[in-house]
Design a protein around this motif. Structure first.
Motif, PDB file in Angstrom:
ATOM      1  N   ALA A  14       0.804  -1.228   0.000  1.00 44.86           N
ATOM      2  CA  ALA A  14       0.000   0.000   0.000  1.00 44.86           C
ATOM      3  C   ALA A  14       0.836   1.276   0.000  1.00 44.86           C
ATOM      4  O   ALA A  14       0.387   2.317  -0.470  1.00 44.86           O
ATOM      5  CB  ALA A  14      -0.938  -0.002   1.202  1.00 44.86           C
ATOM      6  N   THR A  15       2.054   1.196   0.543  1.00 42.60           N
ATOM      7  CA  THR A  15       2.948   2.360   0.588  1.00 42.60           C
ATOM      8  C   THR A  15       4.369   1.841   0.350  1.00 42.60           C
ATOM      9  O   THR A  15       4.612   0.619   0.421  1.00 42.60           O
ATOM     10  CB  THR A  15       2.937   3.023   1.987  1.00 42.60           C
ATOM     11  OG1 THR A  15       3.368   2.038   2.947  1.00 42.60           O
ATOM     12  CG2 THR A  15       1.563   3.523   2.374  1.00 42.60           C
ATOM     13  N   VAL A  16       5.289   2.742   0.129  1.00 41.90           N
ATOM     14  CA  VAL A  16       6.684   2.309  -0.071  1.00 41.90           C
ATOM     15  C   VAL A  16       7.203   1.647   1.211  1.00 41.90           C
ATOM     16  O   VAL A  16       7.936   0.658   1.166  1.00 41.90           O
ATOM     17  CB  VAL A  16       7.570   3.505  -0.497  1.00 41.90           C
ATOM     18  CG1 VAL A  16       9.032   3.099  -0.542  1.00 41.90           C
ATOM     19  CG2 VAL A  16       7.127   4.015  -1.866  1.00 41.90           C
ATOM     20  N   GLU A  17       6.745   2.158   2.343  1.00 38.48           N
ATOM     21  CA  GLU A  17       7.153   1.557   3.617  1.00 38.48           C
ATOM     22  C   GLU A  17       6.689   0.099   3.699  1.00 38.48           C
ATOM     23  O   GLU A  17       7.440  -0.791   4.111  1.00 38.48           O
ATOM     24  CB  GLU A  17       6.550   2.402   4.767  1.00 38.48           C
ATOM     25  CG  GLU A  17       7.323   2.385   6.056  1.00 38.48           C
ATOM     26  CD  GLU A  17       8.839   2.295   5.877  1.00 38.48           C
ATOM     27  OE1 GLU A  17       9.402   3.184   5.210  1.00 38.48           O
ATOM     28  OE2 GLU A  17       9.450   1.331   6.393  1.00 38.48           O
ATOM     29  N   ARG A  18       5.437  -0.137   3.309  1.00 35.46           N
ATOM     30  CA  ARG A  18       4.912  -1.512   3.309  1.00 35.46           C
ATOM     31  C   ARG A  18       5.687  -2.379   2.305  1.00 35.46           C
ATOM     32  O   ARG A  18       5.922  -3.564   2.548  1.00 35.46           O
ATOM     33  CB  ARG A  18       3.427  -1.521   2.917  1.00 35.46           C
ATOM     34  CG  ARG A  18       2.512  -0.938   3.960  1.00 35.46           C
ATOM     35  CD  ARG A  18       1.999  -2.038   4.903  1.00 35.46           C
ATOM     36  NE  ARG A  18       1.160  -1.462   5.944  1.00 35.46           N
ATOM     37  CZ  ARG A  18      -0.149  -1.194   5.786  1.00 35.46           C
ATOM     38  NH1 ARG A  18      -0.752  -1.465   4.640  1.00 35.46           N
ATOM     39  NH2 ARG A  18      -0.829  -0.662   6.768  1.00 35.46           N
ATOM     40  N   ILE A  19       6.048  -1.808   1.188  1.00 35.84           N
ATOM     41  CA  ILE A  19       6.808  -2.574   0.194  1.00 35.84           C
ATOM     42  C   ILE A  19       8.148  -2.997   0.807  1.00 35.84           C
ATOM     43  O   ILE A  19       8.617  -4.111   0.589  1.00 35.84           O
ATOM     44  CB  ILE A  19       6.994  -1.763  -1.114  1.00 35.84           C
ATOM     45  CG1 ILE A  19       5.630  -1.572  -1.794  1.00 35.84           C
ATOM     46  CG2 ILE A  19       7.977  -2.460  -2.066  1.00 35.84           C
ATOM     47  CD1 ILE A  19       5.647  -0.709  -3.042  1.00 35.84           C
TER      48      ILE A  19
END
Ligand code: ADP
Ligand code: ASP
Ligand code: MG
Length: 424
Positions: A14-19
């Motif tokens: 969902a976000t770059v952090e989640r990626i």
């Protein structure tokens, strides 16, 4: 050392952090010595946004080939981002769009089926120590145009890739830590199943447990791809496999029935909302009339579910009632009216009601147990819930009820069949 395909759903990317969090799961598997291919969904909410834009631009009749060109773009973004993040962690990686793999599909735009995946490029990546990151949900038609597989389709992409490269396992990372006895959003008493049979999962997915796309389960069953449904939020550095070879992290293994020792009569309760009930009154009865009606709908790719036919006393006419998803309601009515006008069948009146709820109980143990349907009707009657339509198969019983009672029915049946979590 094995070969694993891992799939990350919308919440997982969902976000770059989640990626980054997802990529740590990949890195762990690579460091354990496995060959890994990754399949990604679009960021959560992205596909809905893209579909909304298409509707805005072209309405419901928008060119489906362009619909696919637009909605396939969500996965292109996450595949590239995942490859970049993996590289930044020291894991050699490259992204692929469906056509680059290539993932060949048929021409059924927006609801395409995978025909074949050429594993040559992926095999070369494995040999070179690269992690391929593949866009889920999309492929290429024989015409050369981009196709998409239908909503939730990246599960199917992942299983198809797993089958093509003969992976040992396909891990589906999502926002729940497995397959539950019912949607955990409906009742906190839902329990995680440690194993579920392909066939049960197929029924559950078909009946509303949207944790896996139906087609992905069909494909896993056909190619005997074992699926592990697990949470993307797990600590990526926690130990993974217990000494006895069972997964050491919470998750649900979707596998062959033979791998499951204790077979429940009812393993799960499902809910599918937004079901339309369509009735054709006084249909002139003759051999082939049902084929004409449902053939007309099938020609337009409309999937019909529950079907009930009532013949009049003199046998000359029949009422036919069936359900389709609300999203298909208008199209179904149009198709039926057009087919009747073209003389394919005759009826006196068409009546419809949107917004019904289909509640089902599923379990492979039902095969050898009489009376599950009767006990289900009794449990619903005790709550004062009226049943409008019924269908059964060897391992499931479904009823259509008023949406107002949907969650009450699920909770009542969940308790009735002893599925509630012990400490709940
Ligand atoms: P993803 O974006 O990862 O593909 P989905 O939203 O498609 O995730 O699927 C996960 C969701 O499926 C869960 O959040 C859960 O609410 C829902 N769900 C429905 N039925 C079940 C079930 N029986 N077990 C687990 N999850 C379920
Ligand atoms: N992004 C697509 C969808 O939202 C495919 C998927 O998530 O599986 O339907
Ligand atoms: Mg999904």
């Amino acid at each position: 050392m094995g070969r694993i395909v891992v799939k990350f759903g919308g919440t997982s990317v969902a976000t770059v952090e989640r990626i980054r969090q997802a990529a740590r799961h990949v890195k762990r598997e690579v460091e354990a010595g496995h060959q890994v291919a990754v399949v990604v969904s679009a960021m959560s909410g992205k596909t809905n946004e893209l579909v909304g834009w298409v509707k805005d631009a072209g309405g419901v009749d928008a060119d489906q080939r362009e619909y696919d060109a637009v909605v396939a773009s969500g996965e292109q973004v996450t595949a590239g981002l995942m490859a970049i993040v993996l590289q930044s962690m020291g894991v050699a990686s490259r992204s692929y769009q469906g056509w680059q793999v290539p993932i060949h599909t048929d021409e059924a735009h927006a609801v395409a089926r995978i025909a074949e995946i050429d594993p040559t490029n992926l095999e070369a990546d494995f040999a070179a120590g690269l992690v391929p990151v593949i866009t889920g949900f999309q492929g290429i038609a024989p015409s050369g145009r981009i196709t998409t597989l239908g909503r939730g389709g990246s599960d199917t992409s992942a299983v198809a890739v797993a089958a093509a490269v003969k992976a040992d396992r396909c891990d589906i990372y999502t926002d729940v830590d497995g397959v539950y006895t019912t949607d955990p959003r409906i009742t906190p008493k839902a329990r995680r199943l440690s194993k579920v049979a392909f066939e049960e999962m197929l029924e559950m997915a078909s009946l509303g447990a949207k944790v896996l796309m139906i087609r992905s389960v069909e494909m896993a069953m056909a190619h005997n791809v074992r699926l592990l449904v697990r949470s993307t939020f797990d600590d990526p550095d926690a130990p993974q496999i217990a000494p006895d070879g069972t997964p050491g992290v919470p998750g649900t293994l979707v596998c062959d029935e033979d791998e499951i020792m204790e077979k429940q009569i009812v393993s799960g309760v499902t809910l599918a909302r937004a079901e339309s009930k369509i009735t054709l009154r006084d249909v002139k009865d003759r051999p082939g009339v049902a084929a004409a009606i449902f053939g007309a709908l099938a020609d337009e790719q409309i999937v019909v579910d529950m079907i009930v036919q009532n013949i009049s006393d003199d046998g000359s006419t029949t009422d036919i009632t069936f359900t389709v998803p609300d999203a298909e309601h208008d199209k179904a009515v149009k198709v039926l009216e057009a087919a009747a006008k073209a003389g394919r069948f005759e009826y006196s009146r068409l009546s419809t009601a949107k917004g019904g709820a289909k509640v089902s109980v599923v379990g492979v143990g039902m095969r050898n147990h009489a009376g599950v349907a009767a006990s289900m009707f009794k449990a619903l009657a005790d709550k004062g819930i009226n049943i409008q339509l019924i269908t059964t198969s060897e391992i499931k019983t479904s009823v259509l009820i008023d949406d107002e009672y949907a969650e009450l029915a699920v909770r009542a049946l969940h308790t009735y069949y002893g599925l509630d979590k012990e400490d709940a």
